[in-house]
Design an enzyme around this catalytic site. Sequence first.
Site, PDB file in Angstrom:
ATOM      1  CG  ASP A   1      -0.257   0.019   2.536  1.00 44.52           C
ATOM      2  OD1 ASP A   1       0.734  -0.721   2.702  1.00 44.52           O
ATOM      3  OD2 ASP A   1      -0.707   0.756   3.446  1.00 44.52           O
TER       4      ASP A   1
ATOM      5  CG  ASP B   1       6.666   4.307   2.657  1.00 42.48           C
ATOM      6  OD1 ASP B   1       6.685   3.094   2.894  1.00 42.48           O
ATOM      7  OD2 ASP B   1       6.285   5.158   3.472  1.00 42.48           O
TER       8      ASP B   1
ATOM      9  CD  GLU C   1       4.285   0.471   6.941  1.00 37.74           C
ATOM     10  OE1 GLU C   1       5.273   0.712   7.656  1.00 37.74           O
ATOM     11  OE2 GLU C   1       3.724   1.345   6.238  1.00 37.74           O
ATOM     12  CD  GLU C   2       2.543   3.984   4.683  1.00 35.76           C
ATOM     13  OE1 GLU C   2       2.517   4.550   5.799  1.00 35.76           O
ATOM     14  OE2 GLU C   2       3.557   3.968   3.966  1.00 35.76           O
TER      15      GLU C   2
END
Length: 413
Positions: free
Chosen positions: A85, A145, A178-179
Amino acid sequence: MDHHQKAQALVERFLSYLAISSQSDPKNKEVPSSEGQWTMARVLEAGLKEFGLQDVEVDEHGNVTGFLPGTVENVPTIGFVAHVDTVDVGLSPDVHPQVIHYKGGDVCLNKEKDIWIRVKEHPELERHVGEDIIFTDGTSVLGADNKSGVTNIMTALEIIITEQIPHGDIRVAFVPDEETGLRGSKLLDLDRFKVDFAYTVDGGEVGQIVYETYNAAEVHIDIEGVTTHPASAKGVLLNPNLIAVDLINNFNRLETPENTDVKEGYYWIKNMSGNPARAHVQINIRDFDDATFEARKQYVRDVVELTAKRYPRAKITADIEDIYRNISGGLGEDRYPIDVMYQALKELGIEPKTVAMRGGTDGSALTARGLVTPNYFTGSYNHHGYAEFMPIEGFVASLDMTLKVIELIAKGR
């Protein structure tokens, strides 16, 4: 592959992943929280199967796992992890990357919208004069990222398979969300991702090593007041918004993100909302030290209790949830996974840059679950903003790091 071929393979794969909009949605509690992450999962599943990996699976949470049997025996089984993500910071979810040969000075990302990256604000640019760099068009994050980490791992697999490089057993995991609180890695099936230790490949400039992260907790406080018409409010009205303000004022303004640095912990009053009947306050707690982390959580409980005593007619409840833990707390005495990273840097001639990360990685969640998972760099900069960029030389250095780690472990070093 030689250096040029590695760069070409990385850029080609990276751009193909960036074409898939996979921004996670913090408002959606499902995992994955967005359809684009499912698309990424299916693309990666197909790629792993094409490489010939075994046990390739996409689980009900969008976690992708695969197994590459080793050609070398009696060495540790290692894992590599990256998240699919990209972060929602209010910019466009669609990424429009561009490759610019950087000659120095400020960079115009978007002439039409007059969006620039200024050297005054980002002096790290000038370390890369004469290099090709992947930028955004100023309307989104780049997504390095962490699609750069995904690209790194997939390209490393392709190289060791096609070039028949000796290696031990390798497992890979590509995780969602993850975010939004490391939610994918918290749901990763460790029976399917069964390794001796793992590495996240996630962000950071060349040489960056992370095996210390924050301990993190999230606090949600709900306040129920008493409503009435303001014309007859005296002695009756109990305003939950003012109670929330009084509660917040119990926290030291010097212990906030904007007033702390390095390994200092903080309280972050992240959200506050309210109406005449109810108010809600979200506080994020961060601290590297386990004892201080627990003390911060206790302080929140004490503040809530004190506020409840001041306003006995109000109903005040608090929920405190641990989000992730400091990676270093799970290392124990076996530092082999860390030592391998430093040995790899030494053999590659890269200066190590050890960072105590004021945040968390998927490795924070995995280490808390008993799987030691430190992190090393992808070569990218300025995550979570339009100024995010990826120097291609750094990208290749990150790939070389993955290949060197695999080599060292296969040699038992």
